[in-house]
Design an enzyme around this catalytic site. Structure first.
Site, PDB file in Angstrom:
ATOM      1  N   SER A   1      -5.615  23.447  -6.029  1.00 11.84           N
ATOM      2  CA  SER A   1      -5.669  23.924  -7.404  1.00 11.84           C
ATOM      3  C   SER A   1      -7.058  23.658  -7.958  1.00 11.84           C
ATOM      4  O   SER A   1      -7.761  22.750  -7.483  1.00 11.84           O
ATOM      5  CB  SER A   1      -4.620  23.186  -8.259  1.00 11.84           C
ATOM      6  OG  SER A   1      -4.819  23.439  -9.635  1.00 11.84           O
TER       7      SER A   1
ATOM      8  N   TYR B   1      -1.308  14.834 -10.577  1.00 16.24           N
ATOM      9  CA  TYR B   1      -1.381  16.206 -10.051  1.00 16.24           C
ATOM     10  C   TYR B   1      -2.807  16.534  -9.613  1.00 16.24           C
ATOM     11  O   TYR B   1      -3.052  16.957  -8.476  1.00 16.24           O
ATOM     12  CB  TYR B   1      -0.900  17.215 -11.097  1.00 16.24           C
ATOM     13  CG  TYR B   1      -0.916  18.631 -10.566  1.00 16.24           C
ATOM     14  CD1 TYR B   1       0.147  19.110  -9.809  1.00 16.24           C
ATOM     15  CD2 TYR B   1      -1.996  19.476 -10.785  1.00 16.24           C
ATOM     16  CE1 TYR B   1       0.134  20.389  -9.282  1.00 16.24           C
ATOM     17  CE2 TYR B   1      -2.027  20.759 -10.265  1.00 16.24           C
ATOM     18  CZ  TYR B   1      -0.952  21.213  -9.517  1.00 16.24           C
ATOM     19  OH  TYR B   1      -0.976  22.480  -8.988  1.00 16.24           O
TER      20      TYR B   1
END
Length: 258
Positions: free
Chosen positions: A138, A148
């Site tokens: 990401s 994350y």
């Protein structure tokens, strides 16, 4: 016939990879938690593209789930030439608002599963001097925010590292780093996609097309949109405190609880 194994294959980027590879004539091994949905997806892909689509239900947040996929990747009778490590999820809320159990499950899926499945697949690929591993990360990897972002940064670093170590082996590696993509990811994390501007969203089919093009060109990191390429460049060259403040303001527009 090329065999491709895709985790998180029933929706979003994983489903887009499955469609694209099926259209290219690949035999598929589809991995996800929901067996019923897996079987529907396999039947749809098989009928549409006239290809074999095997289902492998597995929860990659559990040791047994990872082990089942490892065993399939090591099966000498059904060689996997393409591995797409796509499974993943996010949490809503700040670090101390999320349980350690949930954070640990995220690390299990984003890091341990990627490590173990790549380790299971690559030896046979190297022996054949041919294979591809795509690890879905990401742009959050370059804009740290909690577990994350940290886990996705690990995915990028891991992918770049093994690509260097195995350069010349015939096995290619790619870390795919999209920004916001129209998938089920955000709803599952309890976020409201309507809060993000429409221009920020990427189409999963285009993300996959860009990833495969970058892979064919020998790139190790793919950021599939000029806008996000610019955002990553700014993140790398803007003083951390200034970038963190701007990022936090943007995030709060997307999710006021953060």
């Amino acid at each position: 016939m090329t065999t491709s194994l895709i985790t998180g294959a029933t929706s979003g980027i994983g489903a887009a990879f499955a469609r694209r590879l099926a259209a290219a004539g690949h035999r598929l091994v589809l991995v996800a938690r929901d067996e019923e949905r897996l079987r529907r997806t396999a039947a749809e892909l098989g009928a549409r593209y006239n290809t074999a689509a095997e289902v492998l239900p597995a929860d990659l947040a559990e040791d047994d789930g990872i082990a089942a996929v490892e065993a399939r990747l090591r099966d000498p009778g059904a060689r996997v030439q393409v591995l797409v490590n796509n499974a993943g999820f996010g949490h809503r809320g700040r670090f101390l608002e999320t349980s350690v159990t949930d954070e640990s499950r995220m690390l299990k899926v984003h890091c341990e599963a990627v490590l173990r499945l790549t380790s299971a697949a690559v030896p046979a690929m190297r022996e054949r001097r041919h294979g591809f591993v795509i690890n879905v990360a990401s742009t959050a990897a370059f804009m740290p925010r909690g577990t994350y972002g940290a886990s996705k940064a690990w995915v990028v670093s891991f992918t770049e590292g093994i690509a260097r170590e195995l350069d010349g082996s015939g096995v290619r590696f790619l870390a795919l780093c999209p920004g916001l993509v129209r998938t089920e990811f955000h709803e599952r994390a309890g976020m409201d996609p309507g809060k993000a501007p429409s221009w920020a969203w990427l189409n999963p089919n285009k993300v996959v097309a860009t990833a495969l093009r970058d892979l064919s060109r020998g790139r190790t990191v793919s950021i599939p949109d000029p806008r996000y390429k610019l955002a990553v460049a700014l993140a790398r060259h803007t003083p951390p405190a200034l970038f963190a403040a701007a990022s936090q303001r943007t995030t709060r527009r997307y999710d006021p609880k953060l």
